[in-house]
Every structure is written in C-alpha cells, then in structure tokens.
Design a protein around this motif. Structure first.
Motif, short mmCIF file in Angstrom:
data_model
loop_
_atom_site.label_atom_id
_atom_site.label_comp_id
_atom_site.label_asym_id
_atom_site.label_seq_id
_atom_site.Cartn_x
_atom_site.Cartn_y
_atom_site.Cartn_z
N GLY A 224 0.82 -1.19 0.00
CA GLY A 224 0.00 0.00 0.00
C GLY A 224 0.86 1.25 0.00
N GLY A 225 0.23 2.39 -0.35
CA GLY A 225 1.00 3.64 -0.40
C GLY A 225 1.60 4.01 0.93
N GLY A 226 0.82 3.88 2.00
CA GLY A 226 1.35 4.18 3.33
C GLY A 226 2.40 3.19 3.76
N GLY A 227 2.22 1.93 3.38
CA GLY A 227 3.20 0.90 3.71
C GLY A 227 4.55 1.19 3.08
N GLU B 30 -3.71 -6.09 -9.01
CA GLU B 30 -3.41 -5.33 -7.79
C GLU B 30 -3.28 -6.27 -6.60
OE1 GLU B 30 -2.34 -2.00 -5.73
OE2 GLU B 30 -2.73 -2.16 -7.88
N ALA B 31 -4.18 -7.27 -6.53
CA ALA B 31 -4.11 -8.26 -5.44
C ALA B 31 -2.82 -9.06 -5.51
CB ALA B 31 -5.32 -9.19 -5.50
N GLU B 32 -2.40 -9.43 -6.73
CA GLU B 32 -1.16 -10.20 -6.89
C GLU B 32 0.06 -9.36 -6.50
OE1 GLU B 32 -2.58 -13.29 -10.41
OE2 GLU B 32 -1.47 -11.46 -10.96
N ARG B 33 0.03 -8.06 -6.84
CA ARG B 33 1.13 -7.18 -6.45
C ARG B 33 1.25 -7.06 -4.93
NH1 ARG B 33 1.93 -2.33 -4.71
NH2 ARG B 33 -0.28 -1.76 -4.75
N ILE B 34 0.11 -6.93 -4.28
CA ILE B 34 0.10 -6.80 -2.81
C ILE B 34 0.58 -8.10 -2.16
CG2 ILE B 34 -1.44 -6.59 -0.81
CD1 ILE B 34 -3.08 -4.59 -2.58
N LEU B 35 0.13 -9.23 -2.69
CA LEU B 35 0.56 -10.52 -2.12
C LEU B 35 2.06 -10.72 -2.27
CD1 LEU B 35 -2.39 -12.78 -3.37
CD2 LEU B 35 -1.93 -12.09 -1.01
N LEU B 36 2.61 -10.28 -3.40
CA LEU B 36 4.07 -10.36 -3.59
C LEU B 36 4.78 -9.45 -2.60
CD1 LEU B 36 4.26 -10.46 -7.49
CD2 LEU B 36 4.92 -12.31 -5.91
N ASP B 37 4.24 -8.24 -2.36
CA ASP B 37 4.82 -7.31 -1.38
C ASP B 37 4.86 -7.95 0.01
OD1 ASP B 37 5.21 -5.34 -3.23
OD2 ASP B 37 3.42 -4.18 -2.69
N LEU B 38 3.84 -8.74 0.32
CA LEU B 38 3.74 -9.36 1.64
C LEU B 38 4.49 -10.69 1.72
CD1 LEU B 38 -0.02 -8.64 2.52
CD2 LEU B 38 2.01 -7.34 3.18
N GLY B 39 5.19 -11.05 0.65
CA GLY B 39 6.03 -12.25 0.68
C GLY B 39 5.33 -13.51 0.25
N ASP B 40 4.17 -13.40 -0.37
CA ASP B 40 3.44 -14.58 -0.84
C ASP B 40 3.93 -14.95 -2.24
OD1 ASP B 40 1.66 -16.52 -0.16
OD2 ASP B 40 -0.14 -15.42 -0.75
N ALA B 41 4.53 -16.12 -2.38
CA ALA B 41 5.09 -16.53 -3.67
C ALA B 41 3.98 -17.05 -4.58
CB ALA B 41 6.15 -17.61 -3.47
N ILE B 42 3.51 -16.21 -5.49
CA ILE B 42 2.44 -16.60 -6.41
C ILE B 42 2.88 -16.30 -7.84
CG2 ILE B 42 0.54 -16.26 -4.77
CD1 ILE B 42 0.08 -13.53 -6.19
N SER C 125 -4.05 2.85 -4.06
CA SER C 125 -3.48 4.00 -4.75
C SER C 125 -3.37 5.21 -3.83
CB SER C 125 -4.34 4.35 -5.97
OG SER C 125 -5.67 4.67 -5.56
N CYS C 126 -3.88 5.07 -2.61
CA CYS C 126 -3.84 6.16 -1.63
C CYS C 126 -2.55 6.09 -0.83
CB CYS C 126 -5.06 6.07 -0.71
SG CYS C 126 -5.03 7.25 0.66
N GLY C 127 -1.95 7.22 -0.58
CA GLY C 127 -0.70 7.24 0.18
C GLY C 127 -0.88 7.00 1.66
N GLU C 128 -2.13 6.81 2.11
CA GLU C 128 -2.39 6.61 3.54
C GLU C 128 -2.80 5.18 3.87
OE1 GLU C 128 -1.61 8.91 5.50
OE2 GLU C 128 -1.46 10.60 4.10
N GLY C 129 -2.87 4.30 2.86
CA GLY C 129 -3.28 2.92 3.10
C GLY C 129 -2.10 2.01 3.39
N VAL C 130 -2.27 1.12 4.37
CA VAL C 130 -1.23 0.16 4.74
C VAL C 130 -1.84 -1.24 4.77
CG1 VAL C 130 0.48 -0.54 6.47
CG2 VAL C 130 -0.03 1.89 6.14
N VAL C 131 -1.17 -2.19 4.14
CA VAL C 131 -1.58 -3.59 4.20
C VAL C 131 -0.44 -4.36 4.85
CG1 VAL C 131 -2.33 -5.61 2.89
CG2 VAL C 131 -2.87 -3.32 2.05
N ASP C 132 -0.76 -5.16 5.88
CA ASP C 132 0.28 -5.94 6.54
C ASP C 132 -0.13 -7.41 6.60
OD1 ASP C 132 -1.66 -5.82 8.48
OD2 ASP C 132 -0.46 -4.68 9.93
N GLU C 133 0.65 -8.22 7.28
CA GLU C 133 0.45 -9.67 7.26
C GLU C 133 -0.94 -10.14 7.69
OE1 GLU C 133 4.89 -11.58 7.66
OE2 GLU C 133 3.90 -10.88 9.51
#
Length: 688
Positions: free
Chosen positions: A554-557, A660-672, A616-624
């Motif tokens: 995410g942008g905040g992340g 977008e979901a695949e990009r986020i999962l890769l950011d979080l270390g999910d090998a897809i 796409s927002c600079g204030e959003g954070v996605v974590d594990e």
C-alpha cells in the motif's frame, strides 16, 4: 442520600464525654449508629445494590483470643474509630476529594490486618509504631496476598500518617523511611508504567467467551420457555396446597399454636414443601429435569444467562447491572432515523450520588431482559407483600421502639430491591438484587456446566498465570466483562467496523461522540475504556510497523518501509511509549482489507467497498494480518473471469483487481504466479 460523610461533625471542639454520642449514621429520623457502638451500620450511604457488607464491626478477634473491644485494647479501638471517622469526614489528603462510604469499609479491612499484627507484636498504640516497625510489617505480608493487594494494604498506613492533624494517636514519623508501599510490596507488575495505568483485569479469550455466550443464548432463546412453564406450574401447585393447608390449620388451631418455627408463615412454607414434594419431583422428572434439585439449578443458570447477555453486550459494571429494574430496556430512533436499543440503569463510579445512565445494546439484550423480568416476578411479589406487612405493622400503635427500628431497616432494604430485574436466591430470608459474590459463584457454576475449560490457545494475553491454568475452568469475575467488551469494540474499531454494525447498527467513533454529546444520560466512561484499549492496540500496530522487518504494502506501507530504510540511526528508550506518543498525531482505522491513516475527509469511506482504491492512496497500509483477505480477493477475480457472460467493462475491472491483489501478495512475501487472464470479451466480439 450522598455517600460521603457530609453529616459528620468535627470531633476536636467536642468534650470527651460528648464524643460517644456523635451520630455515625442515620436513616431519616432513625439513628442507626453512634460513635460508641461496636458496630457502625453505614447502609444508608451505600446506594449500590451489589454491596452486601454494609457494617463496620469492631469486634475483631486476635490470635490470643482477645478482641479489639476488650478493655486492654481500648487505645487501639479509639485510634481505629478516630481514623475511620476522619477518613470519612475530611477530604483525602492527595485527591482533595471526599471519599465514598465504600472506601471507608475498604480501609477498615486493610486496617484490621495491621491491628492483628500490632497485637501479636505487643504494640498497643500507633504512637509506638515506628518506621522500623512498619518496614517489618511490610516484610511480614509478603507471600500472603498478591502484590497489588499488599500495596493497598500498606497504603493505609500512609493515609493514617497523612491524617495526623485529625487524630489523637498519631504515628511518630513517616511509616516507610525512604521507600514507598509499591516498592516494599515488590510489585513485579506495577499498575502504572511510564505514567500510564496498566490493565490488571483479565480479558476473556474469544473461544471461551464464544462458548459462554452461545450457551447463555441457548438458555434464553431455547430453554427459557420450558423452564418458566415448569416454574409457574410448581408455584400453582404450592399455592393450591397452601390454600388447603391454611383452611385445615385454622380449623384445628383457631387461637394459634406454639412451635419451633419463627412464625406461622415459616411453618406454612416448610409444611407445604413437604406436602408437594412428590408431585413437584414427578413434574420435574416428566418435563426432563430429573428432580426438583436439578430444576432449581436450571433456574439459577437461566438467571445467570440473562446476566451474561446483559454484561457481555453492554460493558456495564456489576453495580450498574444490579441497578437494572423492570422496564429498563427501551428502543428509540437515533438522529439518522435508525432505531437503537438501550439499557437504562444507575452508575455509581466517581459519583457522590447515583446517576441515571444509558448503555447502547443489541436487540438480543431485550430478550434477556424479558426473560429476567418473568423469572423474577415471584420474588418481586414476595417483596411487595412483605413491604405491605411491615407498613401495616408500623401503622399499629403497639410496636416496641427496638422492633420499630429493625422493621424500618428491613422496609428500607425491601423498597431498595423490590423492582430489581434479577434477584438472588433468598439470602438469610432477604430478597436482594443479583450481583457480587453470588453472581461470581453463579458464573463459575454456569461455565462449568457449559464445559468452559482453558486450553493452551486461550493463554495468549493472560496476565495472571497462577490463576489461569490450562485444563482448569476460567476464573470468571464480574469486572472481566467490562474490559472484554472494551477490548472487543476497540479491536473492531481497529479492524472491520462492519462487524460492529452487526451488533450495534452503524456504531462508530463518530456516532459514539454524537450520543456522548447529545444524550446527557449516556455512560461515557465505557467509551473512555474503549478508546484507551484502542489507543494501546494502535501503539502495538505502529511498533510492529516501525521496529520490525514486517513486510508492508500500500501507499502508506511503502512510506513506512522508506522510513525504516532511511539510514539514520535514532534510538528511543521505550519503543511502545514512543508509538503511544506518535499515536497522538495518527489515527489508524481498519477497513477490513487494510489500515487507513488518512486525516480529514480522505476518500469519504469509499475505500471500505473498493479495496483497490485504498492501494493507490498514500495513507493505506496492508500488513500480514490482511494476507488471507487479499488471497480471497484474488480468488474472487479468478472465479469471476471464468463467467461466460462477463461484459467487457467487468472483465477490465476484474483484471485490474486481480493484478493489484497479486502485487500486494508479492509485497507481503506470498510466492504466487500471475494468473493467465482469458481474452477480453471485447476482443472476442471484434474477432467475430
């Protein structure tokens, strides 16, 4: 009547001969206790229904068999009375506020332990109690009670010293030399750290709470009708048998008779129980309860179930639950047209007098109140009948003064409890509101019947591992429900606010603040507890983001990762405290699929329903913790793309969300691997 000692007078100007006659307590024109009495009855100044101990008894027994009221302990007795009197009459030295009568009772409990030790040591006055003695006393208490309780018990000596200007037998010096009770009690889990109060009440684990609430709901929604039908049939049988018994009894003993029973009513009660025993037991067995004894347990469990539902879904304190009366549940339309449910009772915390208050609850609480209302009807009828009897007796001209005083006390207590929503079983012939120790014992019995046993998964977050053990029942206490409620709401405010909507319509911080402002009777203290828990959860989240290598998206992340990798080395003494301070300028909200740190209007909440918008927002954070959510979002897009009637615009939106979901999962270390997208319906149409 105010629960502080405004009615007390200054003892200093009084002659010694007048002090014994000083009034300690009275109800109306009736004096209950004077200074000279060995029992001080302060019931009129204890408005809460959940208090059972309403007297201060000075007949303390010491290890040598003597009592505080014996002549050889006259100095200690007078010093104790002076201290408690001054403690109640004057403002507390540090808070500069008058204390409640309940605090006086608590101080007496703490002082008793000290008095017993003093007598064992041969110390006959407080003037002889040096700081060296006090330090020895502190050491003698180690291991007897938990450290937080020892701190409170030792603190009574500090208070005694602080009130020295109002006492005759004063301590010769500050009791703790160069130390303080917290250190002397070796409190390994201080209630305050970095100026912040630490929680000491256990939070009921989710699995245990779920099992408890499911069982309670089963009683209220499924079993209640059958239990109440049998109860009503038993009452009908007893009334029928009693009517016949009274006729034969009056015929046989027209002038009355003498017996071992206290009065005729007690005799009728015992005799009727014997006469209907077989019929009632047969009825209970026929309706699936085995026996009358087993049926009585089910009645108690039904009452406990009502208590649990009200406590779990309101966050009310035990004293506030005890204040609930018939008609306490209501619904009314909110400012936005929604209908909200409320419980109305009294709050006593930090109040000189009971204050009316309301608590927002889900609709299921209304069902619990209906069941409790019907369940307590016989006790209310008994209470009303007894009130009429006493009033008739008091109206007679042939009542002794001593008997009149006792009857007035009983009448006052009966009036105090007559409309209570939930009752205890008769306590020594008294019908009282359900609360306190009776409620705790009933809770534990209910939990045992429900099979609520601690498992290893429940131990995370447990504060007292000596009390909470795997394989044993959870040690329920009344006040655990309030903290569990606060933590539950805080976690959902921090997580998916839509889950709260399931229980409290669209309950949110904004709505909370609205009602806190516009409803003068609302109990705002429960919201303070919720926000305190929420702030602590936010500090924990920020600490994980800043001080670990936890993957973020995410942008905040991305901004937080850049902050972690900036190369500048700065240290703080306490990262958690740093994050608490940081949280004063940051307000994290949960959307269910991410964290939102936006201030101001932001997207206006549209990201709640469009997860990709938050990325796409600079204030959003996605974590594990959101990993499973985004796996699900990806799978939803894959399934949708397989629909044969999918339009071109829908196909385009699905692909956007999928990537977008695949990009986020890769950011979080999910090998897809990227999913092979089928051709667009638009391209197929052009080909055709």
């Amino acid at each position: 009547m105010a629960n502080f000692g405004a009615h007390l007078v200054d003892l200093h100007p009084l002659a010694a001969a007048d002090i014994p006659d000083v009034v300690i307590s009275q109800r109306g024109d009736v004096v209950l206790s004077r200074y000279r009495d060995n029992v001080w009855d302060i019931a009129p100044y204890l408005p809460a229904r959940n208090l059972r101990q309403t007297t201060i008894r000075f007949e303390v027994e010491f290890s040598d068999g003597s009592r505080l009221t014996d002549p050889q302990h006259a100095a200690l007795l007078d010093a104790s009375k002076r201290f408690l009197y001054a403690r109640w009459r004057v403002k507390a030295p540090h808070s500069r506020k008058y204390i409640a009568a309940k605090t006086v009772c608590n101080n007496w409990s703490q002082l008793r332990a000290l008095l017993k030790w003093m007598v064992e040591q041969g110390i006959a006055t407080f003037h002889s109690l040096t700081s060296a003695h006090c330090l020895v006393y502190a050491a003698s208490q180690e291991g007897k009670l938990k450290s937080s309780t020892r701190v409170i018990n030792l603190q009574v000596l500090t208070t005694y010293y602080d009130l020295r200007d109002h006492l005759a037998d004063c301590l010769p010096e500050y009791p703790w030399a160069d130390s303080v009770p917290t250190i002397l009690a070796r409190n390994g889990n201080p209630q305050r750290a970095n100026g912040r109060r630490q929680a000491t009440t256990e939070v009921i684990p989710p699995r245990i709470l779920r099992l408890l609430v499911q069982t309670a709901l089963d009683y209220i929604e499924t079993r209640a009708e059958r239990i109440l039908e049998v109860r009503d049939e038993i009452l009908r049988i007893r009334a029928e048998e009693r009517e016949k018994l009274e006729v034969t009894h009056r015929a046989r003993y027209p002038n009355g008779f003498s017996s071992v029973y206290r009065d005729e009513q007690e005799y009728f009660g015992v005799r009727v129980s014997h006469l209907v025993s077989r019929r009632v037991n047969d009825l209970c067995a026929k309706r699936g309860f085995g026996s009358l004894a087993e049926f009585k347990k089910q009645l108690i469990h039904l009452r406990t179930a009502c208590y649990i539902i009200c406590a779990v879904f309101s966050g009310m304190r035990d004293s506030e639950l005890a204040s609930l009366e018939v008609g306490c549940f209501a619904t009314r339309e909110g400012y936005d047209g929604e209908e909200f449910c409320w419980l109305k009772g009294l709050t006593y915390k930090l109040e000189e007098d009971p204050m009316s208050a309301e608590w927002m609850v889900p609709a299921v609480v209304g069902r619990a109140v209906d069941v409790a209302t019907r369940l307590g009807a016989p006790e209310r009828a008994l209470c009303a009948g007894r009130i009429q009897e006493i009033e008739a007796i008091l109206a007679s001209a042939y009542v002794l003064d001593s008997a009149r005083d006792d009857l007035l006390l009983e009448l006052d207590e009966a009036r105090k409890h007559q409309h209570a929503l939930m009752f205890t079983e008769k306590e020594n012939g008294r019908i009282l509101a359900f609360s306190g120790t009776t409620a705790i014992n009933s809770l534990r019995s209910f939990a045992e019947a429900a099979g609520v046993v601690v498992e290893q998964s429940d131990m995370e977050g447990v504060l007292d591992h000596a009390k909470v053990c795997v394989g044993e029942p959870w040690p329920f206490a009344n006040h655990q429900f309030r903290r569990t409620f606060a933590v539950f709401v805080a976690r959902n405010l921090m997580g998916d606010v839509r889950y709260l909507r399931e229980h409290f319509k669209h309950w949110s911080i904004d709505m909370t603040l609205y009602y806190a402002k516009h409803d003068a009777g609302l109990d705002v203290t429960v919201f303070t507890d919720i926000l305190t828990e929420r702030d602590e959860l936010q500090a924990i989240i920020l600490e994980k983001w800043i001080s670990t290598d936890q993957p973020l998206s995410g942008g905040g992340g991305k901004r937080i990762i850049s902050f972690r990798n900036r190369g500048e080395i700065k240290t703080v003494k306490d990262m958690r405290e740093f994050c608490r301070k940081l949280g004063e300028d940051v307000f994290i909200r949960g959307t269910g699929h991410s964290w939102c740190m936006a201030s101001g209007n932001g997207c206006g909440g549209q990201g709640l329903y469009d997860a990709v918008r938050c990325m796409s927002c600079g204030e959003g954070v996605v974590d594990e913790p959101h990993l499973q959510i985004w796996r699900g979002i990806r799978q939803q897009q894959i399934e949708t793309l397989q629909c044969h009637d999918l339009g071109a615009s829908s196909w385009e939106r699905c692909v956007e969300h999928l990537r977008e979901a695949e990009r986020i999962l890769l950011d979080l270390g999910d090998a897809i691997q990227p999913y092979p997208v089928p051709p667009s319906p638009l391209s197929e149409a052009i080909t055709l």
